[in-house]
Every structure is written in structure tokens, then in C-alpha cells.
Enzyme design. Sequence first.
Site, PDB file in Angstrom:
ATOM      1  CB  SER A 119     -12.061 -13.866  -8.274  1.00 28.49           C
ATOM      2  OG  SER A 119     -12.466 -15.328  -7.836  1.00 28.49           O
ATOM      3  CG  HIS A 140     -11.732  -9.461 -10.447  1.00 27.41           C
ATOM      4  ND1 HIS A 140     -11.087  -9.788 -11.017  1.00 27.41           N
ATOM      5  CD2 HIS A 140     -11.299  -9.871  -9.097  1.00 27.41           C
ATOM      6  CE1 HIS A 140     -10.280 -11.668 -10.621  1.00 27.41           C
ATOM      7  NE2 HIS A 140     -10.359 -10.968  -9.544  1.00 27.41           N
ATOM      8  CD  GLU A 152     -10.447  -9.278 -14.713  1.00 28.65           C
ATOM      9  OE1 GLU A 152     -10.861  -9.827 -16.456  1.00 28.65           O
ATOM     10  OE2 GLU A 152     -10.150  -9.357 -13.879  1.00 28.65           O
ATOM     11  CG  ASN A 190      -8.302 -14.680 -11.224  1.00 31.13           C
ATOM     12  OD1 ASN A 190      -7.607 -14.799 -11.042  1.00 31.13           O
ATOM     13  ND2 ASN A 190      -9.161 -14.441 -10.079  1.00 31.13           N
TER      14      ASN A 190
HETATM   15  N1  3HC Z   1      -1.630  -1.113   1.634  1.00 35.74           N
HETATM   16  C1  3HC Z   1      -0.953   0.094   0.916  1.00 35.74           C
HETATM   17  N2  3HC Z   1       0.385   0.252   0.410  1.00 35.74           N
HETATM   18  C2  3HC Z   1       1.055  -0.502  -0.530  1.00 35.74           C
HETATM   19  C3  3HC Z   1       0.454  -2.173   0.710  1.00 35.74           C
HETATM   20  C4  3HC Z   1      -1.267  -2.199   0.927  1.00 35.74           C
HETATM   21  N3  3HC Z   1      -1.696  -3.060   1.524  1.00 35.74           N
HETATM   22  N4  3HC Z   1       1.245  -3.462  -0.299  1.00 35.74           N
HETATM   23  C5  3HC Z   1       2.071  -2.710   0.068  1.00 35.74           C
HETATM   24  N5  3HC Z   1       1.866  -1.420  -0.383  1.00 35.74           N
HETATM   25  C6  3HC Z   1       2.799  -0.492  -1.079  1.00 35.74           C
HETATM   26  C7  3HC Z   1       4.562  -0.212  -0.418  1.00 35.74           C
HETATM   27  O1  3HC Z   1       4.222   0.411   0.781  1.00 35.74           O
HETATM   28  C8  3HC Z   1       5.082   0.707  -1.158  1.00 35.74           C
HETATM   29  O2  3HC Z   1       5.058   1.941  -1.130  1.00 35.74           O
HETATM   30  P1  3HC Z   1       6.213   2.491  -2.609  1.00 35.74           P
HETATM   31  O3  3HC Z   1       6.325   2.189  -3.622  1.00 35.74           O
HETATM   32  O4  3HC Z   1       5.877   3.909  -2.405  1.00 35.74           O
HETATM   33  O5  3HC Z   1       7.062   1.750  -1.286  1.00 35.74           O
HETATM   34  C9  3HC Z   1       4.988  -0.158  -2.546  1.00 35.74           C
HETATM   35  O6  3HC Z   1       3.448  -0.287  -2.150  1.00 35.74           O
HETATM   36  C10 3HC Z   1       5.162  -1.575  -2.884  1.00 35.74           C
HETATM   37  O7  3HC Z   1       5.564  -2.204  -1.564  1.00 35.74           O
HETATM   38  P2  3HC Z   1       6.904  -3.480  -1.050  1.00 35.74           P
HETATM   39  O8  3HC Z   1       7.677  -2.194  -0.983  1.00 35.74           O
HETATM   40  O9  3HC Z   1       6.828  -3.473   0.576  1.00 35.74           O
HETATM   41  O10 3HC Z   1       6.982  -4.253  -1.573  1.00 35.74           O
HETATM   42  P3  3HC Z   1       6.708  -5.044  -3.243  1.00 35.74           P
HETATM   43  O11 3HC Z   1       7.413  -3.699  -3.964  1.00 35.74           O
HETATM   44  O12 3HC Z   1       7.348  -6.285  -3.130  1.00 35.74           O
HETATM   45  O13 3HC Z   1       5.357  -4.788  -3.521  1.00 35.74           O
HETATM   46  C11 3HC Z   1       3.457  -5.852  -4.301  1.00 35.74           C
HETATM   47  C12 3HC Z   1       3.931  -5.150  -2.506  1.00 35.74           C
HETATM   48  C13 3HC Z   1       2.557  -4.909  -4.684  1.00 35.74           C
HETATM   49  C14 3HC Z   1       2.157  -6.675  -3.887  1.00 35.74           C
HETATM   50  C15 3HC Z   1       3.926  -6.526  -5.019  1.00 35.74           C
HETATM   51  O14 3HC Z   1       5.198  -7.353  -4.408  1.00 35.74           O
HETATM   52  C16 3HC Z   1       2.976  -6.706  -6.264  1.00 35.74           C
HETATM   53  O15 3HC Z   1       2.312  -6.365  -7.040  1.00 35.74           O
HETATM   54  N6  3HC Z   1       2.921  -8.353  -6.307  1.00 35.74           N
HETATM   55  C17 3HC Z   1       2.074  -8.887  -7.013  1.00 35.74           C
HETATM   56  C18 3HC Z   1       0.320  -8.841  -6.754  1.00 35.74           C
HETATM   57  C19 3HC Z   1      -0.898  -9.162  -7.517  1.00 35.74           C
HETATM   58  O16 3HC Z   1      -0.436  -9.876  -8.465  1.00 35.74           O
HETATM   59  N7  3HC Z   1      -2.097  -9.146  -7.611  1.00 35.74           N
HETATM   60  C20 3HC Z   1      -2.812  -9.850  -7.936  1.00 35.74           C
HETATM   61  C21 3HC Z   1      -3.187 -11.400  -7.315  1.00 35.74           C
HETATM   62  S1  3HC Z   1      -4.833 -11.440  -8.171  1.00 35.74           S
HETATM   63  C22 3HC Z   1      -5.758 -10.951  -7.846  1.00 35.74           C
HETATM   64  O17 3HC Z   1      -5.736 -10.302  -7.206  1.00 35.74           O
HETATM   65  C23 3HC Z   1      -7.055 -11.657  -8.257  1.00 35.74           C
HETATM   66  C24 3HC Z   1      -8.267 -12.401  -7.175  1.00 35.74           C
HETATM   67  O18 3HC Z   1      -9.192 -12.557  -7.758  1.00 35.74           O
HETATM   68  C25 3HC Z   1      -7.592 -13.744  -7.003  1.00 35.74           C
END
Ligand code: 3HC
Length: 283
Positions: A119, A140, A152, A190
Site C-alpha cells: 500500500s 495495489h 493502482e 494512500n
Molecule cells: N465480498 C463480496 N461482496 C461484498 C463484500 C465482500 N467482501 N463486501 C460487500 N459486498 C457487496 C454486498 O453484497 C453488496 O452487494 P449489492 O450491491 O449487490 O447489494 C455491496 O457489496 C455493498 O455492500 P453492503 O450493502 O453490505 O454495504 P455497503 O453498501 O455499505 O458497502 C462497502 C460496503 C463496499 C465496503 C462500502 O462501504 C465501501 O465502498 N466502503 C469504502 C471502501 C474503501 O474505501 N475501500 C478502500 C480502502 S483503502 C485500501 O484498500 C487501500 C489499502 O492500501 C489501505
Amino acid sequence: MEIKTLGVVGAGQMGSGIAQVGAACGLTVIMNDVQDAFVEKGFATIEKSLGRMAKKGKLTEQEVKEILGRIEGSTSLQDMAKADFVVEAIVENEEVKLNVFKQLDDYCKEGVILSSNTSSISITKIASATKRPENVIGMHFMNPVPVMKLVEIIKGLATSEETYQVTRTLAEKMGKVPVPANDFPGFISNRILMPMINEAVYALFEGVGSAEDIDKVMKLGMNHPMGPLALADLIGLDTCLAIMEVLHKGLGDDKYRPCPLLRKYVDAGWLGQKSGRGFYTYE
Ligand code: 3HC
């Protein structure tokens, strides 16, 4: 080289997600970790995620079975000799990563691309641990990997254009949208996300608002899908701290200093969702 077998080193949150999307696009996947228990946990995470997709009608039970059938567990890095492309997704620790890349370089076939899901750690530095820096690249993924579209792609100083193109094509095959970023601490994602999360921790530390209210402001006021503190819990507070430390050291600017509260939580073992407690508590 045609990519048929994908090697994934690390079966944690990110590694298991990468293994899942690799198998879902038809590749044979070798998912490696240091202990059987970690590999099993990786499989459990994948089963849960695929189960969720099946429940929503995005996959049939037969497809779930086939995807799982394409993933092989491994606890020996030497199994990466079978891989045509490797993604490393282990802990964010430079020394540990350099050691793994040195071993991958020894075990993997000539010409195989060794990518890192780091990351924030320098791809140029990781590549220097190998005798094939032209075949080393950053790939990434974002958490949760099965859902997030972005990958990325980061070229190190010596990464070849061919390695870049092969990696881009693979990311697209995995259903992702590749975006290039240059090799600077934190890349694009990040460099921007972590200071925001760190600032949210400062706001909590200084009593500007409660965790719930800080997150509510960013969700309702800025339309973020989740608040920064909940997102930190999802990413892992140890990972957030490690990234802030890379930004602070690499860019040499105090605006990237990690919040003492973030450090304290990590010292306490409050790492977020994975440990059951972070800014929130989890079942
Ligand atoms: N596997 C499969 N499907 C999943 C899942 C998983 N682990 N997690 C969520 N889903 C699906 C759900 O089933 C749902 O599907 P649908 O649209 O068909 O109904 C959809 O994703 C949305 O999930 P939820 O309804 O349960 O909940 P949310 O609408 O709150 O979405 C989330 C959850 C996708 C995690 C959303 O909150 C989100 O986008 N959060 C931000 C995530 C983010 O910013 N990620 C980047 C982090 S930084 C990073 O990773 C970099 C690293 O280097 C730090």
C-alpha cells in the site's frame, strides 16, 4: 508467457480477495501463507464472500464450486515455481517483503512477473531485492477486493514497459480498472486517503467529536460510503499506522506524523475488524 496460474503470497484480507478474483476470472490460483491456519482462514473468507454473491444471485452454486475448485492452498513459497504471475500481499513491513521477494526470485520461473500489493512501500526498493527488477511491479488492490474496481499499477525505476502492459491486462481480466501511479510513498490512493484517516483520528484524540459523529459527518456531509474511522477499522489500524510511517519517513514532512492515539490503539492490539476492536467493537 500466457498467464494460467496465479500465485498469491499471503492469505489475509487482501490476499484471499485477490485469490478470489483471480479464480473468478478463470485462473488457477495457488494461495500461500506461512501456516495452514492462515490458509484455512483465507478459504473461509473467500467462501463467505462467494456465498454473499450467490445469495444476491450474482453467482450460481455451481460457479461458486468451480471458483473454489480452482484455488489450491500452500504453505511453501517453493510452490510459486508453478506460477506464471505472482502477487504478494503480506504484512506491510519492508524487511519481511524484501526477504519474500528474494526467495520468490529464486523459486519462480525466469520472466515471471513478481508484483506487490504493497500500500505504500517503494516498488523500486522491493525490486532491488531481486535479480529481475524489470519484472517487478506494484499491483495495489483495494479492500474489499471482490467489490472495489480500482487497481493502482506502480512501475519501479527499472520496471519494463512490457511488465506494465502484462499487469494492466491481467488487472482488466480480473474485472478491475487499472490506474497508473508513480513510485512515491503511498502512491496516489494512500497519499490522499491516509492523511484523511489520520486527521479523523486527531479529531477524535482532540475531542472535536465522537467516533460516531466524525463518521456521520463524512458519510452524510461528503457522501462517503463509510466514515474514516470505520474505514480505518476495515483496513486495519496496524496497516494505517504502517502507511503513515512510510509517508512520514519517505516525504519527510511532519504533516504526515501518525496520531498518537492511532499508535496507542495498535499498541493495545486494537487493530479494527480483524481483532474485534478498533474505533468500534465487532462480534
Ligand atoms: N465480498 C463480496 N461482496 C461484498 C463484500 C465482500 N467482501 N463486501 C460487500 N459486498 C457487496 C454486498 O453484497 C453488496 O452487494 P449489492 O450491491 O449487490 O447489494 C455491496 O457489496 C455493498 O455492500 P453492503 O450493502 O453490505 O454495504 P455497503 O453498501 O455499505 O458497502 C462497502 C460496503 C463496499 C465496503 C462500502 O462501504 C465501501 O465502498 N466502503 C469504502 C471502501 C474503501 O474505501 N475501500 C478502500 C480502502 S483503502 C485500501 O484498500 C487501500 C489499502 O492500501 C489501505
